[in-house]
Enzyme design. Structure first.
Site, PDB file in Angstrom:
ATOM      1  N   GLU A 317      75.660  80.726  49.967  1.00 32.09           N
ATOM      2  CA  GLU A 317      76.240  79.700  49.102  1.00 32.09           C
ATOM      3  C   GLU A 317      76.337  80.193  47.665  1.00 32.09           C
ATOM      4  OE1 GLU A 317      73.726  76.237  49.636  1.00 32.09           O
ATOM      5  OE2 GLU A 317      73.466  76.723  51.769  1.00 32.09           O
ATOM      6  N   GLU A 427      77.963  68.290  46.196  1.00 33.14           N
ATOM      7  CA  GLU A 427      76.774  67.706  46.823  1.00 33.14           C
ATOM      8  C   GLU A 427      75.871  67.145  45.741  1.00 33.14           C
ATOM      9  OE1 GLU A 427      74.628  69.971  49.899  1.00 33.14           O
ATOM     10  OE2 GLU A 427      72.827  69.684  48.691  1.00 33.14           O
TER      11      GLU A 427
END
Length: 527
Positions: A317, A427
């Site tokens: 990520e 997120e």
């Protein structure tokens, strides 16, 4: 009259005690050559032998274990304070340095045991390697220039004999030499000028104060304050475990976002099952408001493989995040993360554990990004590319056209071969403060419908195929998900590259498949 008399007696007794304390303090100070102390004395109960853990500031006097006070004039530097034997002094020094950063106001501090401070100092010694140069950034960070071959990444058991790869054997086809320079030029220059709504590249704040020499890597220094904000030393720098609702209905190819830890998302993703060797996107940069100290908001891409319902999920990520708990402020920062066991025990943020091998002396992972976008003002974005070296198998990271480093193939199981899904998006963590939804923002804090200059965006979504070529993700191949669109939402779109735009938005330079996303969190429709 009785009450007044009692009050007067009490005041006289208190004055006598203050005078006696002042006299004792003055005597102690005189013996050490200091002046009288007019500042507040702050002590916290110790944990062994009746010693006291002390709080020192530049204008404070503090107590020793025996009750004597060392003092200094308010204008003097913080005094040296006797903490007991040499071992105790070594244990307590990181705590004193931490407390000096808090400020001159001295409130009772929570006791931190010498044993815990010892664990923290040992952890810091492992992370913060000796530097050949240190740069003090204007945002408060310290960037250490660490010799490349001495970085923390190489402490990983699987990398003890690792030979650092200084560059990938091949770039994805459109990003080879000349194309990379073109990307860099685009990142640095305004792509259009439309009444203050232009799109520009964002960079890193510490660059204003210096640079690291060749042969070193730029590492953001970790402090005791950083570790003390974490729930534990063991979990410092790690994401909370993502516990899936196994009984919740979900498609076989649904992304790994249905969790029991309060994470909420607005993401675009590719269908699972295919072979993917990398991903790329350009991400709009904002500084969303975070309601809780342990909250965060991030915008990133995920490269995934493995089982979403098991413990073998592999994930790489990268993107930007705002995390007061991790960094101690609310600035957007470049970050990375990796795991090979569904966030259980492996992997971490940035360089906070061994694993990610950094090669760049120009980019510091975890450093703040500047400038940031403003509503109806200039829009700033960063370009992130992750891809698998077709010959050596390592997963490389590029930021704004600059190589940052790589995740060695040895770290992974499924990703040692290829990825099966890519996700792009935002997120946040919803801790439900007071039983209501968090007001932590995602992206710009505005819903997707507000569009360019107001809502945050991801543009030019691409993946890397088995031939090591970047390919635009077809509009119909992208699916979107938002758990609660009343809180945060997402809206995908496509720019056919032929339209012209004067505001820097879609059509200005060809946005391809892109989307707007985000939201304010708690609002009348999201209680």
């Amino acid at each position: 009259m009785l009450l007044l008399h009692h009050t007067a007696d009490t005041k006289r007794r208190r004055r006598k005690k203050r005078d006696a304390f002042s006299s004792s303090s003055s005597s102690s100070s005189s013996s050490s050559g200091g002046g009288s102390c007019a500042a507040q004395c702050c002590c916290a109960a110790g944990v062994r032998g009746g010693d006291l853990l002390v709080v020192a500031t530049s204008s404070s006097c503090c107590c020793s274990g025996s009750g004597a006070s060392s003092a200094a004039p308010a204008s003097s530097p913080a005094p040296a304070i006797h903490l007991g034997n040499t071992s105790t002094q070594q244990l307590m020094m990181p705590l004193l340095l931490l407390l000096l950063l808090v400020g001159s106001s001295c409130a009772p501090a929570a006791a931190v045991s010498p044993a815990k401070m010892a664990r923290i100092q040992m952890h810091l010694d492992r992370i913060n390697k000796p530097a050949v140069r240190s740069i003090q950034s204007e945002d408060g960070d310290t960037i250490d220039c660490v010799p490349r071959h001495k970085q923390h990444a190489l402490d990983h058991p699987l990398l003890r004999a690792h030979t650092i790869q200084t560059a990938p054997t091949l770039f994805p086809a459109p990003a080879a030499a000349a194309a990379t320079m073109a990307v860099m030029k685009t990142a640095w220059n305004s792509s259009s000028s439309g009444g203050g709504r232009e799109r520009r590249g964002a960079w890193q704040t510490w660059h204003h104060r210096g640079h690291c020499p060749r042969g070193t890597v730029a590492i953001r220094r970790t402090t005791a304050a950083d570790v003390l904000r974490a729930r534990s030393v063991a979990r410092f720098g790690r994401k909370h475990k993502r516990k899936l609702y196994h009984d919740a209905p979900r498609a076989a190819n649904a992304p790994d976002v249905i969790t029991g830890n309060g994470q909420e998302h607005a993401i675009a993703y590719t269908a699972a099952g295919g072979e993917v060797y990398g991903a790329k996107a350009t991400i709009n940069v904002w500084d969303p408001a975070i309601q809780e100290s342990n909250g965060f908001s991030l915008s990133q891409l995920w490269v995934l493989s493995g089982s979403f319902n098991g413990s073998d999920l592999n994930s790489i990520e990268a993107g930007w995040q705002v995390s007061p708990e991790l960094y101690g402020d609310s600035r957007p920062r470049l970050f990375t993360y990796w795991t090979s066991d569904a966030y259980e025990a492996t992997g971490c943020y940035n360089a906070l554990c061994p694993g990610f091998v950094q090669t760049s002396s120009r980019i510091a992972i975890g450093a703040s990004i500047s400038p940031v976008s403003s509503p109806s003002g200039p829009q700033y974005d960063i370009t992130v590319l992750i891809w698998k070296d077709p010959k050596l198998g390592n997963w490389w990271l590029s930021y704004g056209g600059h190589l940052v480093g790589y995740w060695p193939a040895q770290l992974f199981t499924h990703l040692a071969d290829h990825a099966t899904m890519v996700e792009w998006g935002g997120e946040v963590v919803n801790t439900s403060p007071g039983g209501v939804h968090t007001a932590t923002q995602m992206g710009s804090g505005r819903f997707a419908a507000e569009g360019f200059g107001r809502a945050s965006y991801f543009r030019n979504l691409e993946t890397v195929d088995a031939d090591n070529s970047l390919a635009e993700v077809p509009f119909d191949a992208v699916q979107t998900l938002a758990e609660d669109a009343a809180c945060y939402d997402i809206r995908k779109a496509y720019d056919d590259h032929r339209r012209g735009s004067g505001d820097g938005g879609p059509g200005a330079g060809g946005w391809g498949t892109h989307f707007y996303y985000g939201g304010p969190g708690r609002n009348p429709a999201c209680p």
